[in-house]
Design a protein around this motif. Structure first.
Motif, PDB file in Angstrom:
ATOM      1  N   ILE A   1       7.077   2.855  10.625  1.00 10.72           N
ATOM      2  CA  ILE A   1       5.986   1.891  10.832  1.00 10.72           C
ATOM      3  C   ILE A   1       6.359   0.511  10.300  1.00 10.72           C
ATOM      4  CG2 ILE A   1       4.152   3.609  10.929  1.00 10.72           C
ATOM      5  CD1 ILE A   1       3.438   2.912   8.036  1.00 10.72           C
ATOM      6  N   GLY A   2       7.651   0.320  10.022  1.00  9.63           N
ATOM      7  CA  GLY A   2       8.147  -1.011   9.689  1.00  9.63           C
ATOM      8  C   GLY A   2       8.272  -1.338   8.219  1.00  9.63           C
ATOM      9  N   PHE A   3       8.066  -0.382   7.333  1.00 18.60           N
ATOM     10  CA  PHE A   3       8.217  -0.663   5.911  1.00 18.60           C
ATOM     11  C   PHE A   3       9.695  -0.781   5.577  1.00 18.60           C
ATOM     12  CE2 PHE A   3       3.870  -0.062   5.412  1.00 18.60           C
ATOM     13  CZ  PHE A   3       3.497  -0.309   4.107  1.00 18.60           C
ATOM     14  N   GLU A   4      10.013  -1.794   4.801  1.00 22.69           N
ATOM     15  CA  GLU A   4      11.388  -1.965   4.332  1.00 22.69           C
ATOM     16  C   GLU A   4      11.565  -1.169   3.050  1.00 22.69           C
ATOM     17  OE1 GLU A   4      13.671  -3.494   6.137  1.00 22.69           O
ATOM     18  OE2 GLU A   4      12.131  -3.837   7.629  1.00 22.69           O
ATOM     19  N   SER A   5      10.998  -1.631   1.968  1.00 19.92           N
ATOM     20  CA  SER A   5      10.994  -0.859   0.721  1.00 19.92           C
ATOM     21  C   SER A   5       9.943  -1.378  -0.244  1.00 19.92           C
ATOM     22  CB  SER A   5      12.368  -0.846   0.067  1.00 19.92           C
ATOM     23  OG  SER A   5      12.736  -2.148  -0.316  1.00 19.92           O
ATOM     24  N   THR A   6       9.937  -2.665  -0.558  1.00 14.24           N
ATOM     25  CA  THR A   6       9.034  -3.143  -1.610  1.00 14.24           C
ATOM     26  C   THR A   6       8.122  -4.286  -1.200  1.00 14.24           C
ATOM     27  OG1 THR A   6      10.684  -4.694  -2.436  1.00 14.24           O
ATOM     28  CG2 THR A   6      10.651  -2.490  -3.420  1.00 14.24           C
ATOM     29  N   ASN A   7       8.329  -4.902  -0.068  1.00 13.14           N
ATOM     30  CA  ASN A   7       7.604  -6.131   0.266  1.00 13.14           C
ATOM     31  C   ASN A   7       6.424  -5.956   1.203  1.00 13.14           C
ATOM     32  OD1 ASN A   7       9.415  -7.594  -1.306  1.00 13.14           O
ATOM     33  ND2 ASN A   7      10.831  -7.822   0.409  1.00 13.14           N
ATOM     34  N   ASP A   8       6.109  -4.756   1.581  1.00 14.11           N
ATOM     35  CA  ASP A   8       5.065  -4.540   2.575  1.00 14.11           C
ATOM     36  C   ASP A   8       3.787  -4.043   1.936  1.00 14.11           C
ATOM     37  OD1 ASP A   8       6.583  -5.188   4.951  1.00 14.11           O
ATOM     38  OD2 ASP A   8       7.739  -3.400   4.484  1.00 14.11           O
ATOM     39  N   THR A   9       2.674  -4.413   2.553  1.00 16.06           N
ATOM     40  CA  THR A   9       1.356  -3.982   2.101  1.00 16.06           C
ATOM     41  C   THR A   9       0.863  -2.866   3.008  1.00 16.06           C
ATOM     42  OG1 THR A   9       0.853  -6.200   1.296  1.00 16.06           O
ATOM     43  CG2 THR A   9      -1.017  -4.741   1.677  1.00 16.06           C
ATOM     44  N   PHE A  10       0.432  -1.767   2.425  1.00 19.30           N
ATOM     45  CA  PHE A  10      -0.099  -0.631   3.181  1.00 19.30           C
ATOM     46  C   PHE A  10      -1.598  -0.848   3.333  1.00 19.30           C
ATOM     47  CE2 PHE A  10      -1.387   3.712   4.048  1.00 19.30           C
ATOM     48  CZ  PHE A  10      -0.360   4.174   4.852  1.00 19.30           C
ATOM     49  N   ARG A  11      -2.104  -0.783   4.576  1.00 14.11           N
ATOM     50  CA  ARG A  11      -3.510  -1.082   4.857  1.00 14.11           C
ATOM     51  C   ARG A  11      -4.283   0.182   5.245  1.00 14.11           C
ATOM     52  NH1 ARG A  11      -0.295  -4.934   6.892  1.00 14.11           N
ATOM     53  NH2 ARG A  11      -0.435  -4.148   9.002  1.00 14.11           N
ATOM     54  N   ILE A  12      -5.397   0.378   4.552  1.00 12.34           N
ATOM     55  CA  ILE A  12      -6.243   1.573   4.688  1.00 12.34           C
ATOM     56  C   ILE A  12      -7.659   1.116   5.031  1.00 12.34           C
ATOM     57  CG2 ILE A  12      -7.240   3.526   3.417  1.00 12.34           C
ATOM     58  CD1 ILE A  12      -4.871   3.185   1.419  1.00 12.34           C
ATOM     59  N   THR A  13      -8.373   1.918   5.813  1.00  6.87           N
ATOM     60  CA  THR A  13      -9.802   1.667   5.985  1.00  6.87           C
ATOM     61  C   THR A  13     -10.576   2.948   5.737  1.00  6.87           C
ATOM     62  OG1 THR A  13     -11.506   0.683   7.382  1.00  6.87           O
ATOM     63  CG2 THR A  13      -9.964   2.149   8.466  1.00  6.87           C
ATOM     64  N   ASP A  14     -11.796   2.767   5.277  1.00  5.05           N
ATOM     65  CA  ASP A  14     -12.751   3.870   5.174  1.00  5.05           C
ATOM     66  C   ASP A  14     -13.910   3.529   6.099  1.00  5.05           C
ATOM     67  OD1 ASP A  14     -14.389   5.978   4.600  1.00  5.05           O
ATOM     68  OD2 ASP A  14     -14.682   5.488   2.496  1.00  5.05           O
ATOM     69  N   PHE A  15     -13.976   4.216   7.227  1.00  7.26           N
ATOM     70  CA  PHE A  15     -15.074   4.020   8.170  1.00  7.26           C
ATOM     71  C   PHE A  15     -16.291   4.763   7.653  1.00  7.26           C
ATOM     72  CE2 PHE A  15     -11.399   3.480  11.069  1.00  7.26           C
ATOM     73  CZ  PHE A  15     -11.698   2.202  11.521  1.00  7.26           C
ATOM     74  N   GLY A  16     -17.390   4.051   7.476  1.00  5.02           N
ATOM     75  CA  GLY A  16     -18.611   4.649   6.953  1.00  5.02           C
ATOM     76  C   GLY A  16     -18.585   4.750   5.442  1.00  5.02           C
ATOM     77  N   CYS A  17     -18.150   3.701   4.781  1.00  5.59           N
ATOM     78  CA  CYS A  17     -17.928   3.741   3.338  1.00  5.59           C
ATOM     79  C   CYS A  17     -19.203   3.866   2.513  1.00  5.59           C
ATOM     80  CB  CYS A  17     -17.169   2.494   2.896  1.00  5.59           C
ATOM     81  SG  CYS A  17     -18.102   0.953   3.089  1.00  5.59           S
ATOM     82  N   SER A  18     -20.328   3.375   2.998  1.00  4.60           N
ATOM     83  CA  SER A  18     -21.588   3.361   2.259  1.00  4.60           C
ATOM     84  C   SER A  18     -21.434   2.547   0.980  1.00  4.60           C
ATOM     85  CB  SER A  18     -22.078   4.784   1.991  1.00  4.60           C
ATOM     86  OG  SER A  18     -23.394   4.757   1.492  1.00  4.60           O
ATOM     87  N   VAL A  19     -22.104   2.947  -0.107  1.00  4.65           N
ATOM     88  CA  VAL A  19     -22.040   2.170  -1.343  1.00  4.65           C
ATOM     89  C   VAL A  19     -21.689   3.002  -2.566  1.00  4.65           C
ATOM     90  CG1 VAL A  19     -23.671   0.435  -0.552  1.00  4.65           C
ATOM     91  CG2 VAL A  19     -24.516   2.422  -1.786  1.00  4.65           C
ATOM     92  N   GLY A  20     -21.569   4.303  -2.392  1.00  9.69           N
ATOM     93  CA  GLY A  20     -21.351   5.192  -3.530  1.00  9.69           C
ATOM     94  C   GLY A  20     -19.896   5.324  -3.925  1.00  9.69           C
ATOM     95  N   PRO A  21     -19.643   6.133  -4.936  1.00  8.61           N
ATOM     96  CA  PRO A  21     -18.281   6.282  -5.457  1.00  8.61           C
ATOM     97  C   PRO A  21     -17.355   7.105  -4.561  1.00  8.61           C
ATOM     98  CG  PRO A  21     -19.767   7.751  -6.616  1.00  8.61           C
ATOM     99  CD  PRO A  21     -20.618   6.890  -5.706  1.00  8.61           C
ATOM    100  N   ASN A  22     -17.889   7.835  -3.592  1.00  3.80           N
ATOM    101  CA  ASN A  22     -17.027   8.674  -2.749  1.00  3.80           C
ATOM    102  C   ASN A  22     -15.954   7.871  -2.044  1.00  3.80           C
ATOM    103  OD1 ASN A  22     -18.401  10.949  -3.475  1.00  3.80           O
ATOM    104  ND2 ASN A  22     -19.659  11.026  -1.641  1.00  3.80           N
ATOM    105  N   THR A  23     -16.290   6.668  -1.613  1.00  5.62           N
ATOM    106  CA  THR A  23     -15.295   5.850  -0.921  1.00  5.62           C
ATOM    107  C   THR A  23     -14.149   5.488  -1.850  1.00  5.62           C
ATOM    108  OG1 THR A  23     -14.952   3.975   0.554  1.00  5.62           O
ATOM    109  CG2 THR A  23     -16.412   3.598  -1.307  1.00  5.62           C
TER     110      THR A  23
END
Length: 149
Positions: free
Chosen positions: A17-39
């Motif tokens: 997915i194009g990662f070299e080793s140390t300079n890339d940012t991994f992007r995550i999403t939580d669909f339906g995150c709400s407001v609680g600690p579960n997310t």
């Protein structure tokens, strides 16, 4: 957590997915995150698994970091969500209000998408569930309240 870690270790190839080793940012999403600690628990588990995979794939080289997109409907209380974030988090966070029935982010933005509770809070019935020729057709086995034909 164990299933996420196992899945990431088995299936994720950071180099593909194009990662070299140390300079890339991994992007995550939580669909339906709400407001609680579960997310936050879910995101932390995903980050630990990705860091584990990164260390395994790149011989323990340092990992640059994460960006997390928290998504929910526009009526979600994002102020409460962001007030609950710890100040020492190791990721940059973004609120993405809106429905996922349409595009929320540009193409190739995400590396990992997570959803644990949003499907039972759908704001509308997906049209594919109503079409008898569709692979997602309801076939009478799912209860949908408020359904209008």
């Amino acid at each position: 957590m164990e299933m996420v870690d196992d899945g990431i270790m088995e299936k994720l190839d950071l180099k593909s997915i194009g990662f070299e080793s140390t300079n890339d940012t991994f992007r995550i999403t939580d669909f339906g995150c709400s407001v609680g600690p579960n997310t936050f628990f879910a995101v932390e588990n995903i980050m630990k698994a990705v860091e584990h995979k990164h260390h395994a794939q790149f011989n323990n080289s340092p990992f640059s970091g994460f960006q997390v997109f928290f998504n929910d409907v526009t009526t979600n209380d994002f102020n409460t969500l962001f007030k609950a974030l710890h100040s020492n988090e190791k990721y940059f966070s973004v609120g993405v209000p809106g429905t996922f029935f349409g595009r929320l982010l540009p193409r190739s933005t995400l590396h990992f998408a997570h959803s644990s509770y949003c499907l039972h809070w759908l704001s509308k019935v997906p049209k594919e569930v109503l079409e008898s020729e569709s692979a997602a057709w309801n076939k009478g086995s799912i209860q949908c309240d408020g359904l209008k034909k």
